[in-house]
Design an enzyme around this catalytic site. Sequence first.
Site, PDB file in Angstrom:
ATOM      1  CE  LYS A 128      -2.214   1.615   3.607  1.00  0.00           C
ATOM      2  NZ  LYS A 128      -3.096   1.751   4.682  1.00  0.00           N
ATOM      3  CG  ASP A 146      -7.471   3.246   1.829  1.00  0.00           C
ATOM      4  OD1 ASP A 146      -8.401   2.797   1.216  1.00  0.00           O
ATOM      5  OD2 ASP A 146      -7.519   4.408   2.333  1.00  0.00           O
TER       6      ASP A 146
END
Length: 228
Positions: A128, A146
């Site tokens: 991420k 996310d």
Amino acid sequence: VARPRSPRGRAREVLARLGAARPGTAAELATLDFSNPFELLVATVLSAQTTDVGVNKVTPVLFARWPTPEDLASADPDELEAVLRPTGFYRAKARSVRGLAEALVERFGGEVPTSMAALTTLPGVGRKTANVVRSIGFGLPGLPVDTHVGRVARRLRLTTEEDPVKAEAELNALVPPADRGRFSLLLILHGRTTCTARRPRCADCNVNDICPSAFRADLGARSGRNGS
Ligand code: SF4
């Protein structure tokens, strides 16, 4: 307008409509303040369990005091903790960003690497964070997944995956490389303001006519999960 039936068609329409409502590049849409890839990397690591607004309050002080990886790698731990204190979890975060700076200096000559493989060797950096740095910091393909991206993408049936890595792979197949960072940010912003976890505002949503989950009574109760 014909209602897109395929995930790819929905992804294209979602990108067009959310993008029209929020114009700008990935860097322009980003809500963390930064002025170079190093600052973005550190700010992203600090944003775990802290709002971007909270991070933006400490980073001006942080980067004024320690502007480069070399500076941060040799920061006094007590002084660093004091600066990071308002973000919560400040002891762990101080250790984490100092270790990150050390690794940048020791292994990358003080430069933030650009490849996914190299970025994810840095301590505390997962896919991420690496995708944030690639897409927002360098303008490279990267689709950070996310909690907002996962939830909104599942509600829109762009993926059924709960696992962020698998969801990222499915979304990558639907979104052209150049649009991936912007796509992720548009879903994040949509998830914060409209397609919220507990009480999605489907009546105010500009993709409600193409969303398979629109107005489903169980949306909030399921906390954004989109099962059968
Ligand atoms: S219609 Fe509702 S569930 Fe679908 S994207 Fe919009 S807010 Fe989310």
